[in-house]
Structures are given as structure tokens and as C-alpha cells.
Scaffold this motif. Sequence first.
Motif: not given
Length: 342
Positions: A35, A102, A105-106, A198, A241, A245
Motif C-alpha cells: 500500500l 482496510l 479506509s475502503t 473487514f 489507507t 493500516t
Amino acid sequence: MSTSPISYYRHYVVGRSSLPLKVRVAFTFGAVALLHVLAIALLATAWTPGATPIALGMVIAAYTAGLKHSYDWDHISAIDNSTRKFVAEGSNPASVGFAFSLGHSTVVTMAGVMVVAGAQFVNGAFEEGSDTNRVLGLIGMGVSGFYLLFIGLFNSRIAYRLFRHRKVAAHEHVAADGLMTRLIKKPLSKVRKPRDIFVLGLLFGLGFDTATTIGLLLLTVSASFAGVPATALIGLPIAFTAAMTLCDTVNGLGMMKLYSSALTDRRSRDHFNLTVTLVSSVSALFISVITLGGFFNDLFELEDPLTSWLAEIDLGNAGLVLVAAFALIWGYFFLARHREEV
């Protein structure tokens, strides 16, 4: 051997949980590193001949926003309490923090891409008072509030058993008995693996209600007006992100280590597990009360003083207080063990 999608999933995804802990940790940090590489590659497109210093400032602002957002109280509490649940069920969850972060932040990344694409929907999503903002905010608050309530009750049950039965080991599964266990079993039945976190992280992030999220999106809008390339604009939420993370992964692994620790003296170990579990469960229940107070106040448009007060509470950097509390607890018991060995 079958090569169907189901067989592939079972072999490579489900089977990954059987890998050694060090390997799973390496995979997780490898994903975090990727990332960072992706963010750097995208943001590098802004460094062209004649580029203005604004590009560097945007990168720093986006990365700092990700670092700050990872220490929101609900982040810390959700990751810590989820980790405790998995440890109680006998597993070593290496990617709880990464999975939650993750997912969370998606939402921000998708919103950033939509901003770059010129979608007007995103403006309504973080414009206070709009119908879109209210609906998404209710989803985010409802999911986070109820999940923290159920996971807090789950870990309170563990703390109670540790207190009442001092010989319960840190990794012992909580028996499915009693009214509380039956009440919380079904809501938490779908949370079996770290990857399930998630989805929770994604739903937590739908609110667009934190200053860092809104600030990042406004930064992306401003940068687009300044003529920054679209690829570099997409790199901003990716940098956000990457930072989030990284911190959440470290937090999740740190809590796994705390919960899995077995001190030399049995009595000290029991006290250690009880203390850490109790702090986690209390934090989850505390933040769930505040979140659900705001949720019901907004959902039913209440005007009573209690829910109105809860809706106005801004915990700000309170997550750092929780991190500091766990650090002090670990330090105290570490020194206690060192004294015992001496």
C-alpha cells in the motif's frame, strides 16, 4: 485436484489460517508495504517539471490524517475487543487490525475516487445536514454502536469468568451457557475470522462523520482545482489507507501479544489477563453507549437532554488514552515479572 473457485478459496484463503504466526505476520506487513509503494507511485506523478510545493504538503496531510484516524476510540476499541474474542476462542489473529483498517479506509478510497471522477454524490455524503449524510451516518453509528455493545458484553463475560474462576486460561473458550451468552452469541456468530472484521470496518466508515475523513476529501477536492493529476489525487486516499493500516496492524498485533501473554507466575498472569480484558470490555461498552445515544437521538430526532448530550460528545484523541492505558498495564506487569525473576 479440483481447480474450482471453491477449492481455490479453501486452499489459499481458509488454509492460510493454518500457516505459522510469523508467516501470517509477514504477509500482513507485506500488504501494508505494498500500500505504501502504491501510494508513492501514484503520488510521484505529481512531481513533474514545474510542479508546485503543494504536492508535498498534500502527501504529508493525507498520511498524517491516516495516522490520526487510526487512533479514534472506536478504532482502538473495535480492534482490541475483536482480538480478545479471537484469542479467547484459541486462535492467534495476525490481521485483525489490518482487516478492520482496510475495510474502513475502503470507504474513504472509494469516496476519493468518486471525487476525482466528479461524482456529486460524494459532496452530499459529507455535507452536514444532507439526507445522504444522515442515512450513511446512521448506518455507521448503528453498526459501530451495536457491535461494540455486543463485543463488550462478550469480553465482559470473559472478565467475569477470569475473576470468578481464577484458573481459566487466557485462551480458554467461553462456554455457551447463561443468558448473556445466548443474547450475544447470534450477533457475533458471523465474526469467525479476522477477515470478517473487514466488513465491520467498512460499515464503521460509512458515517463520513470524522474530521479527518472529511478533511481528506476536501483536500482532494482542493487539489483537483489546483490542477494536480488525477493519478496523484487517487494517491491521497491510498496514502491515508497506508498510514492507517500500518498503525492498526501494529495495534492489533500488540493486543494479540498482550492477550496471549503467559507470565511466569500463574497468579500474576491471571491478574494481567483480567485487567487487560476488563479495560477492553469497559472501553467498548463506554463508547457503545455514547455512539448509540447519538444514533437514537438522530434516528428519532429526540430532544431529551441525555441523548442530546451523548450526541454532542467528541472523544477526539481519546483513543490515545486507551493505548497509553494498555502500555502502562503491560509495563506494570512486565516490571512485576522482572522482579519475580530477580
